[in-house]
Every structure is written in structure tokens, then in C-alpha cells.
Design a protein around this motif. Structure first.
Motif, PDB file in Angstrom:
ATOM      1  N   GLN A 201       0.818  -1.219   0.000  1.00 40.82           N
ATOM      2  CA  GLN A 201       0.000   0.000   0.000  1.00 40.82           C
ATOM      3  C   GLN A 201       0.850   1.267   0.000  1.00 40.82           C
ATOM      4  O   GLN A 201       0.315   2.378   0.020  1.00 40.82           O
ATOM      5  N   GLY A 202       2.159   1.114   0.031  1.00 42.24           N
ATOM      6  CA  GLY A 202       3.049   2.271   0.001  1.00 42.24           C
ATOM      7  C   GLY A 202       3.463   2.772   1.365  1.00 42.24           C
ATOM      8  O   GLY A 202       4.180   3.784   1.456  1.00 42.24           O
ATOM      9  N   ASN A 203       3.035   2.101   2.433  1.00 47.15           N
ATOM     10  CA  ASN A 203       3.424   2.525   3.779  1.00 47.15           C
ATOM     11  C   ASN A 203       4.888   2.192   4.040  1.00 47.15           C
ATOM     12  O   ASN A 203       5.364   1.101   3.720  1.00 47.15           O
ATOM     13  N   VAL A 204       5.597   3.157   4.641  1.00 48.92           N
ATOM     14  CA  VAL A 204       7.013   2.977   4.924  1.00 48.92           C
ATOM     15  C   VAL A 204       7.191   2.027   6.108  1.00 48.92           C
ATOM     16  O   VAL A 204       6.608   2.220   7.177  1.00 48.92           O
ATOM     17  N   LEU A 205       8.010   0.992   5.922  1.00 47.51           N
ATOM     18  CA  LEU A 205       8.241  -0.009   6.962  1.00 47.51           C
ATOM     19  C   LEU A 205       9.615   0.116   7.605  1.00 47.51           C
ATOM     20  O   LEU A 205       9.846  -0.418   8.688  1.00 47.51           O
ATOM     21  N   GLY A 206      10.518   0.787   6.938  1.00 46.72           N
ATOM     22  CA  GLY A 206      11.879   0.915   7.453  1.00 46.72           C
ATOM     23  C   GLY A 206      12.811   1.385   6.355  1.00 46.72           C
ATOM     24  O   GLY A 206      12.375   1.792   5.277  1.00 46.72           O
ATOM     25  N   ARG A 207      14.111   1.310   6.620  1.00 49.27           N
ATOM     26  CA  ARG A 207      15.118   1.775   5.670  1.00 49.27           C
ATOM     27  C   ARG A 207      15.941   0.598   5.153  1.00 49.27           C
ATOM     28  O   ARG A 207      16.301  -0.305   5.908  1.00 49.27           O
ATOM     29  N   HIS A 208      16.213   0.612   3.858  1.00 54.90           N
ATOM     30  CA  HIS A 208      17.101  -0.401   3.284  1.00 54.90           C
ATOM     31  C   HIS A 208      18.450   0.232   2.959  1.00 54.90           C
ATOM     32  O   HIS A 208      18.592   1.453   2.914  1.00 54.90           O
ATOM     33  N   LYS A 209      19.453  -0.600   2.719  1.00 58.65           N
ATOM     34  CA  LYS A 209      20.820  -0.110   2.532  1.00 58.65           C
ATOM     35  C   LYS A 209      21.227   0.043   1.072  1.00 58.65           C
ATOM     36  O   LYS A 209      22.411   0.187   0.766  1.00 58.65           O
ATOM     37  N   GLY A 210      20.250   0.033   0.173  1.00 51.35           N
ATOM     38  CA  GLY A 210      20.525   0.166  -1.254  1.00 51.35           C
ATOM     39  C   GLY A 210      19.938  -1.000  -2.017  1.00 51.35           C
ATOM     40  O   GLY A 210      20.091  -2.155  -1.605  1.00 51.35           O
ATOM     41  N   ILE A 211      19.244  -0.728  -3.136  1.00 53.91           N
ATOM     42  CA  ILE A 211      18.489  -1.780  -3.816  1.00 53.91           C
ATOM     43  C   ILE A 211      19.381  -2.886  -4.370  1.00 53.91           C
ATOM     44  O   ILE A 211      18.909  -3.993  -4.621  1.00 53.91           O
ATOM     45  N   SER A 212      20.670  -2.621  -4.553  1.00 55.14           N
ATOM     46  CA  SER A 212      21.560  -3.660  -5.077  1.00 55.14           C
ATOM     47  C   SER A 212      21.783  -4.785  -4.078  1.00 55.14           C
ATOM     48  O   SER A 212      22.305  -5.841  -4.432  1.00 55.14           O
TER      49      SER A 212
END
Length: 247
Positions: A201-212
Motif C-alpha cells: 500500500q506504500g506505507n514505509v516499513l523501514g530503511r534499506h541499505k541500497g536496492i543492489s
């Protein structure tokens, strides 16, 4: 199957799964041909020993020995022009392609083919095969999908395959140190910035360290406390988002 033997080309990585896949198909009456796609040839001996040589020279050696034990023809695919002329055109006449993936293919009552999960959830690999077409599914065999991994290893022991206890290969074959994110950055000269994990739904769940650092179907290494099993369902480069789902 008709009395005339059908021909199946089995992709052999030199590991236990594809080796037993070749064995099972031969037991089922197919005319089996083993092939290995050799695309990376500069791994040294230490790397081959540590990583299992998933598609280098060590894989070729292991797969060739298994083919000899099973008494099936075996070829190395190196994609050179000579190979295309003298071998690939010959393989174009095969009835099926087979792999050692943990997945199953089922023909439905309406005639269509469906990709089904393997009997073991821990080893299921259907997420990597989702884009196979109906034509491809109709010509593909995945015989190990009906077994658990310990059954496959036990079967390999019983028939005397030297790869029975070979460790599973999970790395990308041309990234032997397993740091594929650094490989992408070095190869492209670009650094992937941090971004947001989001749900459907587009809700932010947290932070990632880069899509790679992520791939569709990934379940481990997300560092998200969701209280339930979740996995990557989509990667959105345009918005630098990794979409998380479940089920």
C-alpha cells in the motif's frame, strides 16, 4: 510416455541436486544428456575449493564425473561459435529441458501448465521461475521438486555419486566472495543509496541499505521486525523502494 524414448537435456552444475535430477530422469526412462554452462573460467583453485565452483572448471569436473557414473552423454556449453555449430543445433532436437530446481510443474485439467512449490518449503525455488511461459513449462522437467533435500542426498549416497555431500552453492557464480552489491557498484561505477522499505500500500516499513543488496523473493537479511515471515516482492529503481509482502 510412448515406447520411443524422449530426450531431455539436464543442466548439471556439478552439485547434488542436478546430479540426482539426471539420475531420476534416467530411471524414468528418458534419454538423458548432461550439459554444463561454463561462463566464468578465471577462478583459482582456492576459490573453487571454498565456493564449490558453481559454474567454473571445478563444476565441470564434478559434473563430468557424475555423467560418467550415470553413463550419460555430457557436454560443456561455452557459447563459442564452434559449439553453436556442432553441439547447440543438435540439442535443439531435445524433447525437454530439465534442472535441479526445487519446484514442480503440474498440468491442469484445462491443459495449461502451473508452477507449484516443492514439497519442502525450506528449499522451494519457484520464486526464481515465475516468468516461465506456458511453452517453456510444457517442455521443462524438475524431478527433484517432489523430494526433500535429505532424500536427495541419501539417494546420491545410495547410487555412489561423489557429490553426495558437496555443499549447496548459493552464491552468484561470477561473484565468488558473495559480495554481489560491491560487484555491481564496481562494475557500473555507481553507488546505490539507502531508501525505504514499503508495503504493497506504500506505507514505509523501514530503511534499506541500497536496492543492489536485495532480490525478488529474498526473505533473509531484511532486518525488519514484522512479527511474521515477509519477503521482497518488488524492487522499484525509479523511487528507490523495496516492496515487502507476505504469503
Amino acid at each position: 510416455m510412448s515406447e520411443e524414448k524422449k530426450t531431455v537435456v539436464v543442466g548439471m552444475s556439478g552439485g547434488v541436486d542436478s546430479s540426482v535430477a539426471a539420475y531420476l530422469l534416467k530411471q524414468q526412462g528418458y534419454r538423458v544428456i548432461g550439459v554444463t554452462m561454463q561462463i566464468w573460467q578465471d577462478e583459482d583453485g582456492d576459490v573453487q575449493e571454498e565456493q564449490g565452483g558453481c559454474c567454473g572448471l571445478s563444476a565441470v569436473d564434478d559434473a563430468r564425473r557424475v555423467a560418467m557414473q550415470l553413463e550419460i552423454p555430457y557436454y560443456v556449453m561455452n557459447f563459442k561459435q564452434e559449439f553453436r555449430e556442432h553441439v547447440m543445433d543438435y540439442f535443439a532436437g531435445a524433447d525437454y529441458i530439465a534442472t535441479g530446481h526445487y519446484a514442480r510443474i503440474e498440468r491442469l485439467e484445462n491443459g495449461r501448465f502451473a508452477l507449484r512449490r516443492s514439497v519442502t518449503e525450506a528449499k522451494d525455488q519457484t520464486y526464481a521461475l515465475y516468468n516461465l511461459t506456458q511453452e517453456q513449462l510444457s517442455r521443462t522437467l524438475m524431478p527433484v521438486g517432489s523430494y526433500h533435500k535429505d532424500e536427495i542426498r541419501r539417494m546420491a549416497e545410495e547410487i555412489g555419486l561423489n557429490v553426495a555431500h558437496k555443499p549447496d552453492s548459493q552464491e552468484i557464480c561470477f561473484v565468488p566472495d558473495k559480495d554481489y552489491a560491491s560487484f555491481i557498484e564496481d562494475y557500473t561505477g555507481k553507488t546505490c543509496p539507502e531508501g525505504n522499505f514499503v508495503d504493497l500500500q506504500g506505507n514505509v516499513l523501514g530503511r534499506h541499505k541500497g536496492i543492489s543488496h536485495y532480490t525478488v523473493g529474498q526473505r533473509k537479511g531484511l532486518n525488519l521486525s514484522m512479527g511474521r515471515p515477509v519477503f521482497v516482492v518488488e524492487i522499484r529503481p525509479d523511487t528507490n523502494e523495496v516492496v515487502i509482502g507476505e504469503g
